[in-house]
Design a protein around this motif. Structure first.
Motif, PDB file in Angstrom:
ATOM      1  N   ASP A 229     -74.027 -40.852  63.979  1.00 55.81           N
ATOM      2  CA  ASP A 229     -72.897 -39.665  63.587  1.00 55.81           C
ATOM      3  C   ASP A 229     -72.913 -38.875  64.974  1.00 55.81           C
ATOM      4  OD1 ASP A 229     -71.085 -37.737  62.936  1.00 55.81           O
ATOM      5  OD2 ASP A 229     -72.246 -37.197  61.247  1.00 55.81           O
ATOM      6  N   LEU A 230     -72.533 -39.569  66.180  1.00 57.38           N
ATOM      7  CA  LEU A 230     -72.329 -38.883  67.525  1.00 57.38           C
ATOM      8  C   LEU A 230     -71.584 -37.858  67.261  1.00 57.38           C
ATOM      9  CD1 LEU A 230     -72.016 -42.309  69.749  1.00 57.38           C
ATOM     10  CD2 LEU A 230     -74.092 -40.472  69.544  1.00 57.38           C
ATOM     11  N   TYR A 231     -70.549 -37.666  66.491  1.00 52.61           N
ATOM     12  CA  TYR A 231     -69.372 -36.601  66.584  1.00 52.61           C
ATOM     13  C   TYR A 231     -70.451 -35.498  66.006  1.00 52.61           C
ATOM     14  CZ  TYR A 231     -65.846 -33.384  64.678  1.00 52.61           C
ATOM     15  OH  TYR A 231     -65.068 -32.364  64.359  1.00 52.61           O
ATOM     16  N   PHE A 232     -71.311 -35.542  65.227  1.00 55.75           N
ATOM     17  CA  PHE A 232     -71.978 -34.445  64.888  1.00 55.75           C
ATOM     18  C   PHE A 232     -72.675 -33.809  65.901  1.00 55.75           C
ATOM     19  CE2 PHE A 232     -75.867 -32.360  62.839  1.00 55.75           C
ATOM     20  CZ  PHE A 232     -75.356 -31.440  61.981  1.00 55.75           C
ATOM     21  N   LEU A 233     -73.568 -34.574  66.802  1.00 57.70           N
ATOM     22  CA  LEU A 233     -74.385 -34.388  68.059  1.00 57.70           C
ATOM     23  C   LEU A 233     -73.436 -33.563  68.951  1.00 57.70           C
ATOM     24  CD1 LEU A 233     -77.065 -34.018  69.546  1.00 57.70           C
ATOM     25  CD2 LEU A 233     -76.398 -36.615  70.273  1.00 57.70           C
ATOM     26  N   ASP A 234     -72.228 -34.140  69.201  1.00 60.16           N
ATOM     27  CA  ASP A 234     -71.331 -33.799  70.244  1.00 60.16           C
ATOM     28  C   ASP A 234     -70.837 -32.230  69.714  1.00 60.16           C
ATOM     29  OD1 ASP A 234     -70.034 -34.047  72.598  1.00 60.16           O
ATOM     30  OD2 ASP A 234     -67.970 -34.375  71.254  1.00 60.16           O
ATOM     31  N   GLU A 235     -70.639 -31.963  68.621  1.00 63.33           N
ATOM     32  CA  GLU A 235     -70.332 -30.696  67.969  1.00 63.33           C
ATOM     33  C   GLU A 235     -71.373 -29.703  67.914  1.00 63.33           C
ATOM     34  OE1 GLU A 235     -67.146 -29.817  67.329  1.00 63.33           O
ATOM     35  OE2 GLU A 235     -66.627 -31.545  68.030  1.00 63.33           O
ATOM     36  N   MET A 236     -72.635 -30.064  67.812  1.00 69.02           N
ATOM     37  CA  MET A 236     -73.669 -29.224  67.880  1.00 69.02           C
ATOM     38  C   MET A 236     -73.712 -28.723  69.326  1.00 69.02           C
ATOM     39  SD  MET A 236     -76.982 -30.999  65.976  1.00 69.02           S
ATOM     40  CE  MET A 236     -78.382 -29.956  67.161  1.00 69.02           C
ATOM     41  N   TYR A 237     -73.463 -29.776  70.438  1.00 64.71           N
ATOM     42  CA  TYR A 237     -73.521 -29.191  71.723  1.00 64.71           C
ATOM     43  C   TYR A 237     -72.551 -28.058  71.994  1.00 64.71           C
ATOM     44  CZ  TYR A 237     -77.202 -32.392  73.341  1.00 64.71           C
ATOM     45  OH  TYR A 237     -78.392 -32.935  73.864  1.00 64.71           O
ATOM     46  N   LYS A 238     -71.163 -28.304  71.444  1.00 59.61           N
ATOM     47  CA  LYS A 238     -70.159 -27.502  71.684  1.00 59.61           C
ATOM     48  C   LYS A 238     -70.524 -26.495  71.004  1.00 59.61           C
ATOM     49  CE  LYS A 238     -66.632 -31.462  71.989  1.00 59.61           C
ATOM     50  NZ  LYS A 238     -65.262 -32.008  71.111  1.00 59.61           N
ATOM     51  N   ALA A 239     -71.115 -26.103  70.073  1.00 62.18           N
ATOM     52  CA  ALA A 239     -71.395 -25.196  69.083  1.00 62.18           C
ATOM     53  C   ALA A 239     -72.601 -24.332  69.637  1.00 62.18           C
ATOM     54  CB  ALA A 239     -71.660 -25.170  67.691  1.00 62.18           C
ATOM     55  N   GLY A 240     -73.263 -24.653  70.823  1.00 61.60           N
ATOM     56  CA  GLY A 240     -74.201 -24.061  71.671  1.00 61.60           C
ATOM     57  C   GLY A 240     -75.908 -24.074  71.428  1.00 61.60           C
ATOM     58  N   ALA A 241     -75.825 -25.523  70.871  1.00 60.43           N
ATOM     59  CA  ALA A 241     -77.242 -25.994  70.625  1.00 60.43           C
ATOM     60  C   ALA A 241     -78.084 -26.255  71.708  1.00 60.43           C
ATOM     61  CB  ALA A 241     -77.403 -26.997  69.466  1.00 60.43           C
ATOM     62  N   GLN A 242     -77.548 -26.498  72.907  1.00 58.09           N
ATOM     63  CA  GLN A 242     -78.282 -26.789  74.015  1.00 58.09           C
ATOM     64  C   GLN A 242     -79.118 -25.822  74.435  1.00 58.09           C
ATOM     65  OE1 GLN A 242     -76.137 -28.669  77.120  1.00 58.09           O
ATOM     66  NE2 GLN A 242     -77.794 -29.159  78.349  1.00 58.09           N
ATOM     67  N   GLY A 243     -80.452 -26.168  74.560  1.00 61.03           N
ATOM     68  CA  GLY A 243     -81.433 -25.193  75.100  1.00 61.03           C
ATOM     69  C   GLY A 243     -82.145 -24.329  74.070  1.00 61.03           C
TER      70      GLY A 243
END
Length: 721
Positions: A229-243
């Protein structure tokens, strides 16, 4: 996989060698205890140790941790959890705690929500609902982390994981199923929507801050993503998960083909196989899927490691294990063989830091085992049988998690169609190997030992470009003559490591070899005149061919099997009519409309003596080119929203010059009916916030792409406060 209380063990491997291709990072390998409600054997710590593991994963249901109210735990909770952690410590295991499920008082509001004492006592509330407040979840993590941040446990409990498989409605149940296009839904209708991904990301951010406030050295794992589910990961990053996470957690399992129309129906894929049943780029592709996740992380400049908090292979004979064995003994041997391959595949990935086998002991079959296709593999993942006797995979796991990584051959293997033989050898790369020898024994009479004896550097075998080495070879092989081959890896310190033996032989085709279409096909015609060119290899001495095609119409891949009109095309062609050359036959059926949908095809070669050679059926899915006007795919709003004036989002249509937004609500049909310019769209999505409110209650919305023609979306429902 479903979870209640699990344990996992991992072994740390560290090597020092000259860096060449990809470096070898320290690896942790583990195993999960059973997660049903039956008691574990008294000797479970010894059983875990015998697998070679040294870290235990304990999923803690927050739903029971704070059953009645915030900050309060049932009297039995801490003694039980402390006992598990203490036993893990005594068995020299580290601990990963995974927190998931929501207590009734903390869930979002849902129809029939009832948090009475009777409901809590029976566990009848929906504990797979997400929490209403990320702060409640963070506070629970703080309690857990503080409790185990003492001298007794600090060196034992090393990491916390946020939720289990939050990308599925099994564990995150508040949202409607994802209604983005088929390719974003991983082929199955049980993934959560964009709003849920945003809510999960809020848990990750809040959980990270909570854990780090207790002890900065603790690890916080996020994702726990099931499937590709790459879409889930992509949307995690867009929602501010990085860091806000120390490692991404994944559950990469070899896919079991569910689609009855697929030629590999009921078979579990091998580690390096790619079974695509339609629109999903990496459906059924464990290796390719994991590497796609890594590329997605790197596209966000995120070099955090990946943890497999679940991985494994089922030995169920009903699914044929990793083949079509249909016997328990053969399936158990296949499970051990695939475990060997995957362990060494993991060792070839420099970005994978930990991998946890699912699970320690086989579980009982579920009541619906015979009819539930998803339940069938679940009972056979164990390293031990249900009576605690040792399965073949346990010995493999124990030895290989501690072993230095070795080459694992990928291709050629088994019977290889002579017409499609690629004249290439490939194997999994070995970290820090500087070169390889390919050795082949040709099983003629007498045997030609060392028919191939070739040394190449890692660069010459293209190992440095990824995690698979590929070596072109022009050696001629006769039909039906077996060959055995090995790979020896060389290292800068003078040591070597050998692969196990792999065998193959070239065979004359038993049936016509289908070339195209396979998997996904992008067409440039409108659906009313839609069919690709079918290409296959000519069969020796065939006097005619019968091509068979099944498709669906009208448009709409997500419901084609349910309400599409099935059509079957069957045409008999001479080699001339099929435009056959020495290498290919090509046929484009005239006036055929397959729509944009899943389809399949096959070819039968008819010989001069009347005998027939029938190819396996090949599945494919037709998609419109981006140059064609297609119906927009809606993103949000969906489900519960917090405003009567939400922002509407959808995927752009390349040739649309404008869009029409239409909303029906309790305030009336067409309460919003407005034409919106295409300038509201970026490359990736369109977003628009109307000035008019829709009113309280349920609302349904559509968006129409406007160009030389019009295409209307499916429709999406939300509820405004």
């Amino acid at each position: 996989m479903s979870i209640l209380i699990w344990l996992l063990g991992l072994t740390s491997l560290c090597f020092s060698a000259t860096l060449y291709a990809q470096p070898l990072t320290p690896k942790l390998f583990g195993v999960q205890l059973r997660n049903d409600d039956r008691p574990l054997p008294e000797n479970w710590p010894s059983m875990v140790q015998q697998t070679g593991s040294n870290l235990v994963r304990i999923p803690v249901p927050w739903a029971w941790f704070e059953l009645n109210s915030k900050g309060n735990s049932p009297s039995w909770f801490w003694p039980n959890l402390d006992s598990m952690v203490s036993k893990a410590k005594s068995a020299n295991q580290k601990v990963l705690i995974s927190v998931f499920s929501t207590p009734c008082w903390a869930t979002v509001n849902y129809s029939g929500k009832n948090c009475t004492a009777t409901t809590l006592a029976t566990g009848a509330w929906k504990y797979n609902m997400p929490p209403a407040k990320a702060s409640d979840f963070a506070d629970a993590l703080t309690r857990l982390a503080t409790h185990y941040n003492t001298s007794t446990y600090k060196s034992t409990v090393i990491a916390y994981e946020v939720w289990n498989e939050p990308n599925t409605i099994t564990f995150w149940a508040n949202a409607k199923r994802r209604t983005l296009p088929f390719e974003y839904n991983d082929g199955y209708p049980f993934h959560v929507d964009r709003a849920s991904i945003k809510a999960y990301t809020q848990l990750v951010v809040a959980g990270y801050k909570a854990v780090k406030a207790v002890n900065p050295n603790l690890k916080l794992l996020a994702g726990s993503i099931a499937g590709n589910d790459l879409y889930f990961l992509d949307e995690m990053y867009k929602a501010g998960a990085q860091g806000y996470f120390d490692a991404l957690s994944l559950h990469p399992y070899p896919s079991i083909i569910q689609a009855a129309r697929h030629p590999f129906y009921g078979r579990a894929a091998n580690m390096n196989d790619c079974f695509s049943v339609g629109a999903i780029t990496y459906d059924g592709c464990l290796k390719q899927g994991v590497e796609a996740f890594r590329q997605k992380m790197l596209s966000y400049n995120d070099n955090k490691p990946i943890w497999f908090t679940e991985f494994g292979v089922s030995s169920t004979p009903d699914w044929g294990g990793v083949g079509v064995s249909k016997t328990l003994g053969a399936s158990e041997q296949a499970q051990a063989s695939e475990a060997f391959k995957m362990i060494h595949l993991i060792k070839s990935w420099d970005f994978v830091e930990a991998a946890i086998w699912y699970e320690l002991i086989n579980r009982p079959k579920q009541a619906d085992y015979s009819t539930n296709l998803w339940a069938q593999p679940e009972a056979f993942f164990g390293l031990y049988r249900e009576d605690s006797s040792v399965k073949p995979v346990r010995a493999t796991y124990q030895s290989e998690v501690k072993a230095k990584p070795v080459p694992v051959q990928l291709y050629p293997a088994g019977e290889v169609n002579k017409q499609s033989y690629t004249r290439e050898f490939s194997w999994q790369s070995v970290p820090n190997a500087t070169g390889y020898v390919l050795w082949l024994n040709y099983q003629t009479n007498p045997v030609q030992n060392g028919k191939i004896n070739r040394y190449v550097t890692a660069a010459q075998a293209n190992c440095a470009t990824g995690y698979t080495c590929r070596l072109a070879d022009t050696t001629a092989f006769a039909s039906n003559v077996p060959s055995q081959w090995w790979i020896k890896a060389f290292f800068a310190d003078g040591t070597t490591r050998d692969s196990s033996v792999a065998s193959f032989k070239l065979i004359e085709p038993a049936y016509p070899t289908l070339i195209s279409p396979k998997q996904n096909v992008v067409v440039t015609t409108i659906a009313e005149a839609n069919a690709p060119t079918f290409i296959w290899q000519p069969y020796p001495n065939a006097q005619s061919y019968r091509i068979w095609i099944r498709g669906y119409k009208p448009f709409g891949v997500e419901r084609a099997d349910l309400n599409g009109e099935e059509q079957v095309i069957s045409n008999t062609l001479t080699p001339s009519q099929a435009a056959c050359t020495t290498t290919t036959c090509r046929y484009k059926p005239p006036s055929v409309n397959l729509g944009y949908s899943p389809s399949k095809w096959g070819v039968t070669a008819v010989l001069s003596n009347g005998q027939e050679r029938i190819s396996p059926t090949q599945a494919f899915t037709l998609y419109p080119s981006k140059t064609l006007l297609t119906k927009p795919a809606q993103i949000e709003p969906e489900g519960m929203v917090t405003t009567q004036r939400p922002t509407y989002a959808w995927l752009p249509v390349a040739t649309a010059t404008a869009y029409r937004l239409w909303v029906n609500s309790a305030a009336g049909a067409g309460v919003i009916n407005i034409t919106i310019p295409s300038s509201v769209c970026s490359i990736s999505e369109c977003r628009y916030t109307p000035t008019r409110a829709v009113g309280k209650g349920d609302a349904t919305w559509w968006v129409t792409a406007i160009g030389t023609q019009e295409a209307v979306s499916e429709g999406m429902v939300f509820r405004a406060p």
